[in-house]
Design an enzyme around this catalytic site. Sequence first.
Site, mmCIF file in Angstrom:
data_model
loop_
_atom_site.group_PDB
_atom_site.id
_atom_site.type_symbol
_atom_site.label_atom_id
_atom_site.label_comp_id
_atom_site.label_asym_id
_atom_site.label_seq_id
_atom_site.Cartn_x
_atom_site.Cartn_y
_atom_site.Cartn_z
ATOM 1 N N LYS A 19 0.808 -1.224 0.000
ATOM 2 C CA LYS A 19 0.000 0.000 0.000
ATOM 3 C C LYS A 19 0.838 1.270 0.000
ATOM 4 O O LYS A 19 0.339 2.343 -0.336
ATOM 5 C CB LYS A 19 -0.948 0.000 1.199
ATOM 6 N N SER A 65 -3.188 -12.642 2.740
ATOM 7 C CA SER A 65 -3.499 -12.405 1.320
ATOM 8 C C SER A 65 -2.357 -12.934 0.448
ATOM 9 O O SER A 65 -2.596 -13.455 -0.647
ATOM 10 C CB SER A 65 -3.768 -10.928 1.038
#
Lengths: 93, 313
Positions: free
Chosen positions: B52, B273
Amino acid sequence: MSVRIRIPTPLRGYTAGAAEVDLEAATVAEAIAQLAARHEGIAERLLDEAGRPRAFVNLYVGTHDVRTLAGLATPLADGDVVSIVPAVAGGTR
Amino acid sequence: MRLDAATLPAAARALIERIGRTPLVELTLAELPAGSRLFAKLESVNPGGSIKDRPVARMLLEAWQAGTFARGRRLLDSSSGNAGISYAMLGAALGVGVTIVVPGNASRERLERMRAHGAELVVTDPIEGYDFALREARRLARADPDRYWHCDQYSNCHNWLAHYDGTAGEIVAQLAERGLGPPDALVAGIGTGGTLTGAGRRLRELDPALRVAAVIPETFPGIEGLKPYGEPGDIVPELLDEALIDETCPVSADEAVAMCRRLAALGLFVGPSSGAFVHAALRVATARRPARLVTFLNDGGERYVSTGMWRRD
């Protein structure tokens, strides 16, 4: 004991949209069993094959994680609120 | 992004210089069929600890350069944590106030790091899920537009452009260093859709036959950072280019955790993830036998200790 189970949004497809389910149970295990009896398919989402809470599935009685109490054997009192909270905050509906 | 780095505060400059250019790690797992090689971008080495950092740095700097934060206006967005940490870290370094709307079941590690950087947290009821936090961020932005600038990582074009201009080119260059051509399969998930859209678009321009597989989590308990997709009621992020997706790969939380444990045993300590992506990549490899698959290890495993995923009962 009359208790209430709070249902997270991704599981409300199993409870016809209900955010809360009221039932009679003396322990958390009983409450989950009652919930599963009324709403087919929900137990597999919560418990593994050995009947333990799955990874990332947290069960609370009030504000206490049952893992810090007596696990699924945690006794319930009249008016207790059991919350099903995934340990996953992002991405889910 | 045209940016005069000399205008940035020193800490911000140092952090931003360290974002991206992450290692491309080859994963040699036994299930890979002969002729298929699997590579993964190790994104936990970014200063904010996750992939991110890339889109957040770009979105934040674009807004900062445009004077968005003049007169004390704050950056506002919803996040379950990884983007929130990037916002909080870079906001602190740039002197920009940050407000994050976050579900109360975000891991303690995430909440405490965001607070450590001075971010204001608006914590929402975990029972109501992530989309409730997203709607709350929109409500706050509408209610007080002078106080908040809603960055909105779900629709901000600089999210996917960070991967189009940055991540995809890194992958191609790192494969070329090994004497290999561009990937012929890309495996990614859908959180905001930024990685899949940005990297997928650029890599398909280079190879129109690129196969893009989207990793889809089971709806409950879900996989941190990944959205359900493909069923009625699933929200499709505004910036996601659905036309890029050739196939979807459902992955359960248990499968993701099992793969995380395997990767940890190889020295790669990653979050769920990442485990889901590698699990799905092996399925794509088995079914399609692409020569070069690329996926992402989005963040590190430390961020999930409090969820119990590493516990051995």
